[in-house]
Design an enzyme around this catalytic site. Structure first.
Site, mmCIF file in Angstrom:
data_model
loop_
_atom_site.group_PDB
_atom_site.id
_atom_site.type_symbol
_atom_site.label_atom_id
_atom_site.label_comp_id
_atom_site.label_asym_id
_atom_site.label_seq_id
_atom_site.Cartn_x
_atom_site.Cartn_y
_atom_site.Cartn_z
ATOM 1 C CG ASP A 82 -1.771 -1.144 1.384
ATOM 2 O OD1 ASP A 82 -2.135 -1.693 0.337
ATOM 3 O OD2 ASP A 82 -2.098 -1.536 2.523
ATOM 4 C CG ASP A 88 0.170 5.988 6.636
ATOM 5 O OD1 ASP A 88 -0.346 7.087 6.435
ATOM 6 O OD2 ASP A 88 -0.247 4.929 6.164
ATOM 7 C CD GLU A 111 -1.268 -2.216 8.353
ATOM 8 O OE1 GLU A 111 -2.197 -2.430 9.136
ATOM 9 O OE2 GLU A 111 -1.357 -1.466 7.372
ATOM 10 C CD GLU A 112 2.554 1.894 7.594
ATOM 11 O OE1 GLU A 112 3.307 1.811 6.610
ATOM 12 O OE2 GLU A 112 1.331 2.034 7.510
ATOM 13 C CG ASP A 134 -2.875 -0.443 11.137
ATOM 14 O OD1 ASP A 134 -2.096 0.460 10.792
ATOM 15 O OD2 ASP A 134 -3.864 -0.788 10.469
ATOM 16 C CG LEU A 136 -2.893 6.982 10.827
ATOM 17 C CD1 LEU A 136 -2.961 7.562 12.230
ATOM 18 C CD2 LEU A 136 -2.458 8.043 9.866
ATOM 19 C CG ASP A 137 -7.170 0.633 10.385
ATOM 20 O OD1 ASP A 137 -6.726 -0.201 9.595
ATOM 21 O OD2 ASP A 137 -8.386 0.828 10.577
ATOM 22 C CD GLU A 293 -5.296 -3.959 9.390
ATOM 23 O OE1 GLU A 293 -5.282 -4.988 8.685
ATOM 24 O OE2 GLU A 293 -5.261 -2.818 8.912
HETATM 25 P P1 AHM Z 1 -10.769 -1.366 1.081
HETATM 26 O O1 AHM Z 1 -10.421 0.000 0.606
HETATM 27 O O2 AHM Z 1 -10.206 -2.459 0.230
HETATM 28 O O3 AHM Z 1 -12.231 -1.538 1.324
HETATM 29 O O4 AHM Z 1 -10.028 -1.536 2.488
HETATM 30 C C1 AHM Z 1 -10.439 -0.877 3.633
HETATM 31 C C2 AHM Z 1 -9.869 -1.562 4.814
HETATM 32 C C3 AHM Z 1 -10.331 -0.991 6.124
HETATM 33 O O5 AHM Z 1 -11.346 -1.762 6.695
HETATM 34 C C4 AHM Z 1 -9.086 -1.032 6.948
HETATM 35 O O6 AHM Z 1 -9.105 -0.061 7.931
HETATM 36 C C5 AHM Z 1 -8.023 -0.748 5.932
HETATM 37 O O7 AHM Z 1 -8.482 -1.397 4.762
HETATM 38 C C6 AHM Z 1 -6.701 -1.304 6.288
HETATM 39 O O8 AHM Z 1 -5.744 -0.729 5.497
HETATM 40 P P2 AHM Z 1 -4.630 0.279 6.150
HETATM 41 O O9 AHM Z 1 -4.274 -0.252 7.496
HETATM 42 O O10 AHM Z 1 -3.497 0.158 5.175
HETATM 43 O O11 AHM Z 1 -5.223 1.632 6.183
HETATM 44 MG MG MG Z 2 -4.930 -1.048 8.931
#
Ligand code: AHM
Ligand code: MG
Length: 352
Positions: A82, A88, A111-112, A134, A136-137, A293
């Site tokens: 990502d 983040d 996660e990073e 995580d 910054l989720d 998560e």
């Molecule tokens: P999506 O965009 O495929 O629907 O994904 C959204 C999901 C969220 O539920 C979650 O918070 C996030 O992906 C996790 O990704 P990150 O931690 O990289 O923000």
């Molecule tokens: Mg996340």
């Protein structure tokens, strides 16, 4: 005049002599809980307090993000491919820095970061706690001023403390967690956590800079009117999951999807409902990370009376984990609704 007895009774009722509720800060709450364990060294309490401090620092930055032009994509990619955004990176650094300096943590996995981190440990200390997070989720929300969160989980190391932590210390099932929590940076900033004895929520009062107990012993409704799923992927879900989502729609449940797991689950914690991130063609093993998560959020949801299963209907907290960045499908939320989803999956997978 306020007699000693009157004073005591007011104290016990947590009110002052004007009849107003006494504010209980996160630190006071943690200390009170610590006092209930006579053998406690205070290490765990200090760790939780430090998580609160890091959350306040990140909150400050989230709030002024638009002003200081910290928003935007930094250009690098995180371990799962990502895009990493500036906030983040900031949140990751602040949590790692604060936890490392606390002296209460012997290992951190984020996660990073591809690999786990071993903080420098003061010579006189032998910390036992591992933090997974995580920082910054929901990072896709940052640029548009929509809620984001932090998720954390705490384990006790299982390898001998004579040497540095090992991978096995991190690859423990979710059911081994000793604490988990999340911070929601939303219209207010809230820190919600559990140590396996119920869930409590604290709202940040910006005027005094303290998290104050605002939601004692949170209990999730057994059912609710909301379902939360990225419906855009509908055609990429397995048949049984599509049937269940059709059922939610037939029931006229309200679809709410913020795209930040913390925010989506937070709504369900209070109003009841179901959150789904099933496996898709793009993510055959699901997208959300088990360690950072799924495990922590499942621990919190279960402690609030809810349920959390994978789309294969295994309890998330019982899933084995082999890699730090392993992912899983997940369905979590109000117990009646998760049970109903389970029946759908059983019924429609039997047909196929
Ligand atoms: P999506 O965009 O495929 O629907 O994904 C959204 C999901 C969220 O539920 C979650 O918070 C996030 O992906 C996790 O990704 P990150 O931690 O990289 O923000
Ligand atoms: Mg996340």
């Amino acid at each position: 005049m306020l007699t000693k007895l009157h004073f005591l009774s007011l104290l016990l009722r947590n009110t002052n002599h004007f009849g107003m509720s006494k504010i209980e800060t996160l630190d006071e709450f943690i200390l009170k809980r610590q006092d209930e364990h006579t053998d406690s060294s205070g290490s765990f309490s200090r760790l939780l307090r430090d998580i609160g401090i890091a959350a306040k620092i990140v909150n400050r930055e989230v709030n002024k993000a638009g002003l200081v032009n910290i928003l935007g994509v930094e250009g690098s990619q995180n371990s799962t491919g990502d895009e990493v955004q500036k906030l983040d990176v900031f949140a990751n650094e602040k949590f790692i820095e604060t936890l490392s300096m606390s002296g209460e943590v012997c290992g951190i996995a984020s996660e990073e970061n591809m690999e786990f981190i071993i903080p420098e440990i003061p010579a006189h200390k032998k910390p036992q706690y591992i933090v997974v997070m995580d920082p910054l989720d929901g990072s896709s929300n940052i640029d548009v001023n929509v809620s984001v969160g932090t998720i954390f989980g705490v384990y006790k190391r299982i390898s001998p403390d004579s040497g540095p932590v090992q991978k096995e210390d991190f690859l423990q099932k979710g059911s081994n967690m000793v604490a988990a929590g999340y911070v929601l940076y939303g219209t207010s900033t809230l820190l919600v956590y559990t140590t396996g004895n119920g869930v409590n929520g604290f709202t940040l009062d910006p005027s005094i800079g303290e998290f104050c107990l605002s939601h004692r012993n949170i209990k999730m409704p057994e059912a609710g009117n909301y379902y939360s799923v990225n419906q855009g992927y509908y055609l990429k879900f397995d048949l049984e999951m599509r049937r269940y989502i059709d059922h939610c729609s037939d029931l006229n449940l309200r679809l709410r999807y913020i795209g930040s797991m913390v925010s989506d689950i937070h709504r369900i914690m209070f109003q009841g409902g179901i959150f789904l991130y099933p496996n898709t063609r793009k993510y055959p093993q699901g997208k959300l990370r088990l360690l950072y998560e799924c495990y922590p959020m499942s621990f919190i949801v279960e402690q609030a009376g809810g349920m959390a299963l994978s789309c294969k209907l295994e309890r998330i907290l019982d899933l084995e984990i082999k890699k730090l960045h392993e992912t899983s499908s997940i369905v979590m939320g109000s117990s009646k609704m998760v049970r109903e989803m389970k029946e759908f999956v059983e019924k429609y997978s039997a047909i196929n």
